[in-house]
Write a protein that holds these residues in place. Sequence first.
Motif, PDB file in Angstrom:
ATOM      1  N   GLU A 231     -78.801  12.851  41.488  1.00 34.64           N
ATOM      2  CA  GLU A 231     -78.217  12.503  40.191  1.00 34.64           C
ATOM      3  C   GLU A 231     -76.739  12.879  40.140  1.00 34.64           C
ATOM      4  O   GLU A 231     -75.921  12.130  39.608  1.00 34.64           O
ATOM      5  N   ILE A 232     -76.393  14.016  40.689  1.00 35.94           N
ATOM      6  CA  ILE A 232     -74.989  14.443  40.727  1.00 35.94           C
ATOM      7  C   ILE A 232     -74.186  13.503  41.627  1.00 35.94           C
ATOM      8  O   ILE A 232     -73.077  13.091  41.286  1.00 35.94           O
ATOM      9  N   GLU A 233     -74.773  13.141  42.751  1.00 38.23           N
ATOM     10  CA  GLU A 233     -74.100  12.232  43.676  1.00 38.23           C
ATOM     11  C   GLU A 233     -73.832  10.875  43.029  1.00 38.23           C
ATOM     12  O   GLU A 233     -72.750  10.303  43.182  1.00 38.23           O
ATOM     13  N   ALA A 234     -74.781  10.377  42.261  1.00 36.60           N
ATOM     14  CA  ALA A 234     -74.600   9.099  41.570  1.00 36.60           C
ATOM     15  C   ALA A 234     -73.453   9.190  40.558  1.00 36.60           C
ATOM     16  O   ALA A 234     -72.638   8.264  40.440  1.00 36.60           O
ATOM     17  N   LEU A 235     -73.377  10.305  39.845  1.00 33.29           N
ATOM     18  CA  LEU A 235     -72.295  10.509  38.887  1.00 33.29           C
ATOM     19  C   LEU A 235     -70.944  10.555  39.604  1.00 33.29           C
ATOM     20  O   LEU A 235     -69.977   9.926  39.165  1.00 33.29           O
ATOM     21  N   LEU A 236     -70.877  11.266  40.719  1.00 31.66           N
ATOM     22  CA  LEU A 236     -69.623  11.366  41.467  1.00 31.66           C
ATOM     23  C   LEU A 236     -69.189  10.003  42.009  1.00 31.66           C
ATOM     24  O   LEU A 236     -67.991   9.680  42.005  1.00 31.66           O
TER      25      LEU A 236
ATOM     26  N   GLN B 155     -69.831   7.144  40.618  1.00 31.48           N
ATOM     27  CA  GLN B 155     -69.374   6.415  39.436  1.00 31.48           C
ATOM     28  C   GLN B 155     -67.936   6.816  39.084  1.00 31.48           C
ATOM     29  O   GLN B 155     -67.083   5.967  38.828  1.00 31.48           O
ATOM     30  N   ILE B 156     -67.656   8.098  39.125  1.00 33.29           N
ATOM     31  CA  ILE B 156     -66.314   8.590  38.809  1.00 33.29           C
ATOM     32  C   ILE B 156     -65.318   8.117  39.862  1.00 33.29           C
ATOM     33  O   ILE B 156     -64.224   7.646  39.533  1.00 33.29           O
ATOM     34  N   THR B 157     -65.682   8.225  41.121  1.00 34.57           N
ATOM     35  CA  THR B 157     -64.797   7.806  42.208  1.00 34.57           C
ATOM     36  C   THR B 157     -64.448   6.326  42.074  1.00 34.57           C
ATOM     37  O   THR B 157     -63.286   5.937  42.230  1.00 34.57           O
ATOM     38  N   LYS B 158     -65.422   5.517  41.756  1.00 36.15           N
ATOM     39  CA  LYS B 158     -65.198   4.080  41.585  1.00 36.15           C
ATOM     40  C   LYS B 158     -64.223   3.829  40.433  1.00 36.15           C
ATOM     41  O   LYS B 158     -63.293   3.030  40.551  1.00 36.15           O
ATOM     42  N   ARG B 159     -64.401   4.537  39.313  1.00 33.18           N
ATOM     43  CA  ARG B 159     -63.527   4.358  38.156  1.00 33.18           C
ATOM     44  C   ARG B 159     -62.101   4.825  38.461  1.00 33.18           C
ATOM     45  O   ARG B 159     -61.128   4.163  38.120  1.00 33.18           O
ATOM     46  N   VAL B 160     -61.973   5.962  39.133  1.00 30.81           N
ATOM     47  CA  VAL B 160     -60.645   6.494  39.468  1.00 30.81           C
ATOM     48  C   VAL B 160     -59.907   5.520  40.380  1.00 30.81           C
ATOM     49  O   VAL B 160     -58.726   5.234  40.185  1.00 30.81           O
ATOM     50  N   ARG B 161     -60.600   4.994  41.375  1.00 27.76           N
ATOM     51  CA  ARG B 161     -59.968   4.050  42.298  1.00 27.76           C
ATOM     52  C   ARG B 161     -59.546   2.774  41.586  1.00 27.76           C
ATOM     53  O   ARG B 161     -58.476   2.243  41.851  1.00 27.76           O
TER      54      ARG B 161
END
Length: 164
Positions: A139-144, A146-152
């Motif tokens: 679950e934490i990996e999925a959140l990370l 998601q964040i990485t995709k948004r930041v990029r």
Amino acid sequence: MRCPKCHYTKSSVVDSRQAEEGNTIRRRRECENCHTRFTTFERIEESPLLVIKKDGTREQFSRDKILNGIIHSAQKRPVSSASIEKIVSDVEQHLRSEYDSEVPSSVIGNLVMDQLAELDEITYVRFASVYRSFKDVDEIEALLKQITKRVRSNKKSKITDETD
């Protein structure tokens, strides 16, 4: 107002101004006894807003709980107290305008996380890890991810804006 230093009950207002987009009056006061200056805030007394928790219980809305949660999540991060206070005020204002008497806790958590995601990714992850009570690393990996995709995608859009 009682002086925080000597507890004398008489003080004079030195300065007043609006705060939190006009929802609050900030007053600088001076104690008539010890001359200590302190700040008070005056807000409209609103009807109580109840938070419906995940287990179905209800408790009174507390802006301090949100404030403390964000402060804890933002420890050792470049997040200003003014930014944190703005998030808390924005969330409270949104809740009071959209909900009459009861609001699910999930709505509050999501509003806070949406604003933290824009402010600071690490603070967002810290807040989300407590709020969402992750069950496992996936679950934490999925959140990370998601964040990485948004930041990029944000970085790409900034680069595109700068070249236009």
